[in-house]
Design an enzyme around this catalytic site. Structure first.
Site, PDB file in Angstrom:
ATOM      1  N   GLU A   1      10.431  15.394  15.930  1.00  0.00           N
ATOM      2  CA  GLU A   1      10.607  15.178  14.432  1.00  0.00           C
ATOM      3  C   GLU A   1       9.825  15.973  13.662  1.00  0.00           C
ATOM      4  O   GLU A   1       8.515  16.199  13.839  1.00  0.00           O
ATOM      5  CB  GLU A   1      10.425  13.619  14.105  1.00  0.00           C
ATOM      6  CG  GLU A   1      10.642  13.568  12.670  1.00  0.00           C
ATOM      7  CD  GLU A   1      10.245  12.238  11.983  1.00  0.00           C
ATOM      8  OE1 GLU A   1       9.117  11.655  12.174  1.00  0.00           O
ATOM      9  OE2 GLU A   1      11.058  11.714  11.415  1.00  0.00           O
TER      10      GLU A   1
ATOM     11  N   CYS B   1      13.531  10.663   6.966  1.00  0.00           N
ATOM     12  CA  CYS B   1      13.520  10.215   8.349  1.00  0.00           C
ATOM     13  C   CYS B   1      14.892  10.199   8.935  1.00  0.00           C
ATOM     14  O   CYS B   1      14.770  10.377   9.949  1.00  0.00           O
ATOM     15  CB  CYS B   1      12.991   8.469   8.190  1.00  0.00           C
ATOM     16  SG  CYS B   1      14.052   7.665   7.050  1.00  0.00           S
TER      17      CYS B   1
ATOM     18  N   GLU C   1      10.124   0.677  10.263  1.00  0.00           N
ATOM     19  CA  GLU C   1      11.183   1.728  10.010  1.00  0.00           C
ATOM     20  C   GLU C   1      10.461   3.009  10.195  1.00  0.00           C
ATOM     21  O   GLU C   1       9.740   3.476   9.394  1.00  0.00           O
ATOM     22  CB  GLU C   1      11.488   1.492   8.339  1.00  0.00           C
ATOM     23  CG  GLU C   1      12.328   0.267   7.971  1.00  0.00           C
ATOM     24  CD  GLU C   1      13.406  -0.129   8.560  1.00  0.00           C
ATOM     25  OE1 GLU C   1      13.983   0.847   9.334  1.00  0.00           O
ATOM     26  OE2 GLU C   1      14.027  -1.117   8.485  1.00  0.00           O
TER      27      GLU C   1
ATOM     28  N   LYS D   1       0.822  -1.402  -0.102  1.00  0.00           N
ATOM     29  CA  LYS D   1      -0.066  -0.088   0.146  1.00  0.00           C
ATOM     30  C   LYS D   1       0.871   1.359  -0.031  1.00  0.00           C
ATOM     31  O   LYS D   1       1.690   1.678   0.944  1.00  0.00           O
ATOM     32  CB  LYS D   1      -0.804  -0.110   1.214  1.00  0.00           C
ATOM     33  CG  LYS D   1      -2.115   1.235   0.970  1.00  0.00           C
ATOM     34  CD  LYS D   1      -2.718   1.576   2.413  1.00  0.00           C
ATOM     35  CE  LYS D   1      -1.915   2.758   2.991  1.00  0.00           C
ATOM     36  NZ  LYS D   1      -1.983   3.959   2.346  1.00  0.00           N
TER      37      LYS D   1
END
Ligand code: NDP
Length: 787
Positions: free
Chosen positions: A396, A300, A266, A192
């Site tokens: 983040e 990331c 991850e 997906k």
């Protein structure tokens, strides 16, 4: 105008990449895509639609149909039906398919790059020169692994049907990272893409048709978070491989608890970019451009936390600001643009809000240009004058925003780098290789770059520790995430013991204590539990551990951190010495195994000798489980180093208590972990009887801690404990489910099993590399060389 004046006025002209071919391709599909199931595109006229927009101008690229529950089921069924033939195909057959995908992607590089830039907003320079070449490399590299699978992974088989879910920041590259290793190892899958960026996945689906991917091996479904959630939790899926935010990773960990699914996550990061006073500052500035302004900072592992040695901080900031002024931001299809648009208006607003709110709490904001919300262009941003507790230093941001903090000493740099709940990556900038190599192992992260940042390759594993998730993508370590051992054979449980009525006086003074911090200690609550011999008579009493005992044991293990820094040779000697001391007690142990476990003398001897051999094996491995040096395509070497996980909780199996306890403790400590073991309930005394030998074997206090009691309760305490880094668990399904759900709190790395999954006496099942791999995490250290 003089030559000098003309030179100074030189500017870049627009160099627009044509999008005509890409637009024509979208038109040819009516700008509408459904699902790719069983080798065919499926469309439903009544499907809900998601508009995929070009973020730089808001133009519609295509309408994407959301997969309904029936289509999801159909895709999973297609993957299941395709599995036997794909698994049975030899490696060469699969290699040819992967190779064909690589070739086809290569042939269509230009259109795929343009589609990626249109959909995501990233500069064409990056999609053309970085994303798509890396994706192609992934398919080539994994075609090679499929080819040599039978030799390299002869003891492993594929897992089955895999659900793969990715975010929007590297749409095709993430697809390659997921699909290539999965199909190379013989799995089938349902993939997906992110709702914002599904276009290149749809293009890839067309290539699957041309590459001869058998129907059902690769299925692609579209949708938003609810589709992802339904896919991950679906009972027809054997493994979930997820890349995305930590919060969604945590939700998936909880949703899949107890489903007996393999999981890799991850997740996010807040990676440190550490600049020492002896760094080449101009190189560091260029490194920062590649680190935090690459892909608009939507990376990331972006080096979003600049840690700079105090005496050079001003100089570096001045250089950096000057460089920021020369960064060109604008139309992503312009080949002379460095920074494009953020992926969506929502992401733009999110970044802006985080910065605005953050700056209210202090800090100095520098932006080289003004924000341009119309095209979702967020300018390169530097924030100084903050400390490491500031929200902008902890959260983040996932945008082109760099925060900078000074440090004075090397140890302070390490402390600051590790002051984060994440642990994905870091880079170290110093011209002194001794310093860089000294710091690299001390930073808690899965990837370390020395004098570079954001380097990736299919041959080098990528992935994090802590709340950046677990598992690796790329490298040999990444392939094991799509494999399971072939040889495991389920074993039956022993018959229940018929307990005799006991006289209350019998064996009253024989209560075995816990082993915590190198000492025998009584249980905090003062409660004991009776354990029985095979004939039903009372064997001994053991403690019933509680929350406080767990706290004490974990604290002892945490304090014993020096064990993780010892070299393998020293650990090997200590483990050999443990075996030697155990061997002295052979007669006593044979008698005990006969009495407690009901073994014959011969069986007891076999288990005892196999246990000694197993300790020897791990003493042998202690200085031989070495890692690798990867030959990635750059001027440098990448070292893949297996590192201890840290404090490892172990919930021991019920059967074969001597050898199974040894089989857990020995590989864990051989690799430098410190262990808190919860013993088998039925044979609780056996693990505690090892204590005297442990005490006399030079194993430092706190490296091995042993408790007894209710496994489910104690496992729950361990799963929720912030200082436990990983858990190995052999238990009943309910306990396993509980451990999985509770560990979601800080995303501990788990290796869990329904008890009875293997024969511990068999060295193929109870010993070996599978244990060592699970006792370690691979850290990849990239070290370029040359000028
Ligand atoms: P999200 O976690 O929101 O989404 C990632 C994917 O998961 C998308 O396909 C999304 O669907 C889907 N999804 C959303 N909710 C659920 C759910 N409950 N269950 C299952 N799937 C779900 O992340 P973003 O898309 O916002 O991506 C940014 C994040 O990804 C950052 O935190 C970043 O650090 C991380 N990331 C990590 C990488 C790594 O390798 N460690 C690499 C790249 C990004 P949809 O978007 O369609 O709604």
């Amino acid at each position: 105008m003089t030559l000098i004046e003309s030179f100074e006025k030189l500017d870049y002209s627009d160099a627009l990449e044509s999008s005509e071919e890409a637009q024509n391709w979208l038109d040819s599909h009516g700008r509408r895509f459904g699902q790719f199931i069983n080798g065919k595109f499926e469309s439903r006229s009544d499907a809900d639609l998601i508009a995929s927009l070009n973020p730089s101008n808001g133009n519609l690229l295509a309408n994407i149909e959301v997969a309904g529950p029936n289509q999801l089921k159909k895709a999973i069924t297609a993957a299941r039906n395709a599995l036997p033939a794909w698994q049975a195909m030899d490696g060469h057959g699969r290699a040819k398919v992967l190779y064909a995908l690589a070739r086809l992607l290569q042939k269509h590089t230009r259109i795929v790059s343009v589609l990626e830039t249109l959909d995501n907003g990233k500069p064409i320079r990056e999609s053309r020169d970085i994303d798509i070449p890396l994706a192609i490399r992934h398919f080539y590299h994994h075609a090679g692994w499929a080819q040599i699978q039978e030799r390299e992974f002869s003891e492993y088989k594929s897992i089955g049907v895999v659900a793969q879910i990715v975010p929007w920041n590297f749409p095709l590259l993430m697809l390659a990272w997921k699909i290539a290793p999965a199909i190379a190892m013989g799995n089938t899958l349902v993939f997906k893409p992110a709702e914002q960026t599904p276009i290149t996945a749809m293009f890839f689906a067309h290539l699957c048709e041309q590459a001869g991917v058998p129907d059902g091996v690769i299925n692609i479904v579209n949708g938003a978070g609810t589709t992802g959630a339904a896919l991950a939790a679906h009972e027809g899926v054997d493994k979930v491989a997820f890349t995305g935010s930590t919060s969604v990773g945590r939700a998936i960990r909880k949703a899949t608890a107890g489903q007996n699914k393999k999981l890799t996550l991850e997740l996010g990061g807040k990676s440190a970019f550490v600049v020492f006073e002896d760094a080449d500052l101009d190189a560091a500035v260029e490194g920062l451009v590649d680190s935090i302004w690459f892909n608009q900072g939507e990376v990331c592992c972006a080096g979003s936390r600049l840690l700079v040695q105090a005496q050079i901080a001003d100089k570096l900031h001045t250089k950096l600001k000057k460089r920021m002024q020369t960064l060109r931001q604008g139309t992503p299809l312009n080949k002379s643009v460095d920074i494009g648009s953020l992926v969506s208006q929502t992401q733009y607003q999110r970044v802006d809000e985080l910065v605005q709110n953050g700056i209210e709490q202090g800090g100095e904001l520098y932006q080289a240009s003004t924000t341009q919300p119309d095209g979702n262009y967020y300018p390169p941003t530097l924030i100084t004058e903050i400390d490491s507790s500031h929200p902008l230093a902890q959260e983040e941001i996932f945008g082109p925003v760099l925060v900078s903090m000074p440090f004075r000493t090397q140890s302070e740099a390490v402390t600051l780098a590790n002051n984060s709940r994440y642990g994905l990556a870091a880079s170290i900038w110093s011209e002194n290789i001794n310093r860089a190599m000294d710091v690299a192992p001390k930073i808690k992260a899965g990837v370390i770059w020395i004098n570079c940042h954001n380097q990736f390759d299919a041959s080098c594993g990528f992935g994090g520790v802590r709340e950046s998730g677990f598992g690796r993508e790329g490298g040999k370590e990444g392939l094991y995430e799509y494999l399971q051992p072939k040889l495991l054979k389920k074993v039956a449980k022993s018959k229940p013991i018929k307990v005799e009525r006991q006289s209350s006086k019998e064996n009253i003074d024989r209560t075995l204590k816990f082993y915590i911090g190198g000492r025998q200690v009584r249980p905090d609550g003062g409660h004991s539990i009776a354990t029985y011999k095979a004939n039903g008579s009372l064997a001994t009493w053991v403690g019933a551990g509680n929350r406080k005992d767990i706290r004490n044991a974990v604290s002892a293990a945490t304090k014993a951190s020096n064990w993780s820094n010892q070299n393998g040779h020293l650990r090997a000697q200590i483990i050999y010495f443990f075996a030697e001391n155990l061997a002295l007690r052979e007669d006593e142990w044979i008698k005990r195994l006969q009495e407690i476990c009901g073994l014959t003398k011969k069986q007891a001897k076999t288990e005892f000798n196999a246990s000694l051999s197993r300790i020897f094996s791990y003493a042998a491995w202690a200085d031989k489980y070495d890692g690798a040096v990867h030959n990635a395509p750059y001027r440098g070497v990448t070292m893949a180093l297996p590192e201890a996980i840290g404090v490892l909780a172990q919930i021991a199996p019920e059967e074969k208590p001597l050898i199974s306890t040894i089989s857990l403790i020995a590989p864990a400590i051989a690799m430098g972990n410190r262990v808190v073991l919860i013993a088998s309930e039925r044979y609780a005394s056996i693990a505690l009887e090892l204590v005297q030998t442990l005490e006399t074997s030079d194993i430092p206090a706190g490296v091995v801690n042993i408790l007894t009691g209710n496994k489910t309760d104690l496992a729950e305490q361990l799963a929720g404990h912030a200082e436990v880094d990983g858990i190995w668990c052999w238990a009943e399904p309910e306990t396993v489910a509980q451990v999985e759900a509770t560990s979601a709190i800080d995303l501990k790395r788990l290796w869990v099993h329904i008890d009875g999954d293997r024969d511990w006496l068999d060295s193929q099942q109870g010993e070996g590399l599978e244990f060592l791999r699970n006792a370690t995490e691979v850290k990849n250290i990239w070290t370029p060389y040359g000028d």
